[in-house]
Design a protein around this motif. Sequence first.
Motif, PDB file in Angstrom:
ATOM      1  N   LYS A 154       0.688  -1.358  -0.036  1.00  0.00           N
ATOM      2  CA  LYS A 154       0.150  -0.065  -0.037  1.00  0.00           C
ATOM      3  C   LYS A 154       1.066   1.219   0.031  1.00  0.00           C
ATOM      4  N   LEU A 155       1.826   1.248   0.833  1.00  0.00           N
ATOM      5  CA  LEU A 155       2.886   2.405   0.959  1.00  0.00           C
ATOM      6  C   LEU A 155       3.499   2.544  -0.392  1.00  0.00           C
ATOM      7  N   THR A 156       3.892   1.706  -1.161  1.00  0.00           N
ATOM      8  CA  THR A 156       4.557   1.578  -2.288  1.00  0.00           C
ATOM      9  C   THR A 156       3.638   2.178  -3.295  1.00  0.00           C
ATOM     10  N   LYS A 157       2.466   1.791  -3.446  1.00  0.00           N
ATOM     11  CA  LYS A 157       1.282   2.277  -4.344  1.00  0.00           C
ATOM     12  C   LYS A 157       1.179   3.708  -4.128  1.00  0.00           C
ATOM     13  N   GLN A 158       1.015   4.147  -2.897  1.00  0.00           N
ATOM     14  CA  GLN A 158       0.706   5.510  -2.630  1.00  0.00           C
ATOM     15  C   GLN A 158       2.079   6.378  -2.994  1.00  0.00           C
ATOM     16  N   ARG A 159       3.273   6.022  -2.674  1.00  0.00           N
ATOM     17  CA  ARG A 159       4.240   6.702  -3.074  1.00  0.00           C
ATOM     18  C   ARG A 159       4.460   7.011  -4.685  1.00  0.00           C
ATOM     19  N   PHE A 160       4.233   5.818  -5.527  1.00  0.00           N
ATOM     20  CA  PHE A 160       4.088   5.665  -6.870  1.00  0.00           C
ATOM     21  C   PHE A 160       3.205   6.619  -7.236  1.00  0.00           C
ATOM     22  N   LYS A 161       1.958   6.882  -6.860  1.00  0.00           N
ATOM     23  CA  LYS A 161       0.801   7.715  -7.219  1.00  0.00           C
ATOM     24  C   LYS A 161       1.260   9.152  -7.365  1.00  0.00           C
ATOM     25  N   LYS A 162       2.262   9.525  -6.044  1.00  0.00           N
ATOM     26  CA  LYS A 162       2.702  10.931  -5.701  1.00  0.00           C
ATOM     27  C   LYS A 162       3.728  11.220  -6.813  1.00  0.00           C
ATOM     28  N   GLU A 163       4.647  10.229  -7.184  1.00  0.00           N
ATOM     29  CA  GLU A 163       5.723  10.359  -7.879  1.00  0.00           C
ATOM     30  C   GLU A 163       5.203  10.754  -9.357  1.00  0.00           C
ATOM     31  N   LYS A 164       3.998  10.364  -9.848  1.00  0.00           N
ATOM     32  CA  LYS A 164       3.604  10.480 -11.203  1.00  0.00           C
ATOM     33  C   LYS A 164       3.327  11.873 -11.635  1.00  0.00           C
TER      34      LYS A 164
END
Length: 164
Positions: A154-164
Amino acid sequence: MQGKKTSESRTIMTDIVLPPDTNYHGTIFGGNVMAYIDKVASITAMRHCRRQVVTASSDSLDFLSPIRTGEAICLEGYVSWTHHTSMEIYVKVEAENLLTGERRLTSQAYLTFVALDDDGKPTTVPPVLPETEEERWNYKTAAERFEIRNKRRKLTKQRFKKEK
């Protein structure tokens, strides 16, 4: 769905470490060990569910001791826990001195595999029935590892969304 004993999926693999398998220290490449672990875990998962599988995750891998040229790499894997469509696979890696028979633990890993149906969609897997003390310990502690993996994902998905 009827459960399956851990022994029904247990997979054991042994190979000799030759010079092309090693780095300039004369020890096996870490990537080779990782490939062996994934291969053993894949076979283990397929034996358990008798389906195609995919690797969903691999927990951290610590190299505790090197495996040197001329030693055997010995891997043992089994299904340690199941969820609905996923299986946690435990793989232990040992080095064996083929002249003395001495073995030592070199690494261990937990991997998660998902079973797929004929259309490539996740499908249910049978529960696992641990048999030995080690298997029962891995089974009892698996839910906590499962939660840690879910939080990490979940944390990885959240971080990936923020970096886009």
